[in-house]
Motif scaffolding. Structure first.
Motif, PDB file in Angstrom:
ATOM      1  N   VAL A  82      35.121 -35.297 -45.365  1.00  0.00           N
ATOM      2  CA  VAL A  82      36.169 -36.260 -45.713  1.00  0.00           C
ATOM      3  C   VAL A  82      36.775 -36.866 -44.456  1.00  0.00           C
ATOM      4  N   VAL A  83      37.111 -36.018 -43.491  1.00  0.00           N
ATOM      5  CA  VAL A  83      37.713 -36.507 -42.247  1.00  0.00           C
ATOM      6  C   VAL A  83      36.713 -37.361 -41.474  1.00  0.00           C
ATOM      7  N   GLY A  84      35.501 -36.864 -41.320  1.00  0.00           N
ATOM      8  CA  GLY A  84      34.483 -37.620 -40.593  1.00  0.00           C
ATOM      9  C   GLY A  84      34.192 -38.955 -41.246  1.00  0.00           C
ATOM     10  N   GLY A  85      34.078 -38.967 -42.568  1.00  0.00           N
ATOM     11  CA  GLY A  85      33.798 -40.214 -43.267  1.00  0.00           C
ATOM     12  C   GLY A  85      34.939 -41.210 -43.194  1.00  0.00           C
ATOM     13  N   GLY A  86      36.132 -40.760 -43.528  1.00  0.00           N
ATOM     14  CA  GLY A  86      37.284 -41.665 -43.542  1.00  0.00           C
ATOM     15  C   GLY A  86      37.652 -42.194 -42.174  1.00  0.00           C
ATOM     16  N   VAL A  87      37.753 -41.309 -41.213  1.00  0.00           N
ATOM     17  CA  VAL A  87      38.132 -41.724 -39.858  1.00  0.00           C
ATOM     18  C   VAL A  87      37.019 -42.564 -39.225  1.00  0.00           C
ATOM     19  N   GLY A  88      35.781 -42.129 -39.381  1.00  0.00           N
ATOM     20  CA  GLY A  88      34.660 -42.889 -38.817  1.00  0.00           C
ATOM     21  C   GLY A  88      34.575 -44.287 -39.394  1.00  0.00           C
ATOM     22  N   GLY A  89      34.796 -44.400 -40.701  1.00  0.00           N
ATOM     23  CA  GLY A  89      34.766 -45.710 -41.337  1.00  0.00           C
ATOM     24  C   GLY A  89      35.856 -46.630 -40.837  1.00  0.00           C
ATOM     25  N   ALA A  90      37.063 -46.096 -40.733  1.00  0.00           N
ATOM     26  CA  ALA A  90      38.191 -46.908 -40.268  1.00  0.00           C
ATOM     27  C   ALA A  90      38.001 -47.337 -38.816  1.00  0.00           C
ATOM     28  N   VAL A  91      37.596 -46.399 -37.979  1.00  0.00           N
ATOM     29  CA  VAL A  91      37.456 -46.703 -36.549  1.00  0.00           C
ATOM     30  C   VAL A  91      36.365 -47.746 -36.315  1.00  0.00           C
ATOM     31  N   LEU A  92      35.201 -47.559 -36.927  1.00  0.00           N
ATOM     32  CA  LEU A  92      34.118 -48.520 -36.706  1.00  0.00           C
ATOM     33  C   LEU A  92      34.469 -49.892 -37.271  1.00  0.00           C
TER      34      LEU A  92
END
Length: 103
Positions: A79-89
């Motif tokens: 969840v953290v990897g997906g959400g944060v990675g999506g927002a940052v990219l």
């Protein structure tokens, strides 16, 4: 390969991309663009986190392998990897697109 984790990263990456586009208004790529870039970012960061925390290589002990592939910790990581990675990219891609269109 953990399909459930990959799906979580994909979906939460798309959500994170849309959140990133809403928070940083001048980086928005539109709803579809935010979702696509966010999903890619979610998968990328999710896989990086998985390999850094040892999720990519299952342990030799079957009991340890079962504990490593499931549980709330793995779900939180996805969840953290997906959400944060999506927002940052999404924010990075949007800002690059906007800076290139101004030149």
């Amino acid at each position: 390969m953990d399909w459930i984790g990959l799906i979580i990263q994909l979906v939460l990456g798309a959500v994170g991309g849309n959140v990133g586009g809403a928070v940083v208004k001048n980086s928005s790529l539109g709803s579809t663009g935010n979702s696509i870039v966010g999903a890619i970012g979610g998968i990328v960061l999710g896989q990086i986190l998985s390999s850094l925390t040892g999720g990519a290589v299952p342990p030799a002990d079957p009991a340890a392998a079962a504990a490593a592939t499931g549980g709330i910790g793995a779900i939180i990581q996805n969840v953290v990897g997906g959400g944060v990675g999506g927002a940052v990219l999404q924010v990075i891609a949007g800002l690059i697109k906007n800076s290139m269109s101004k030149a």
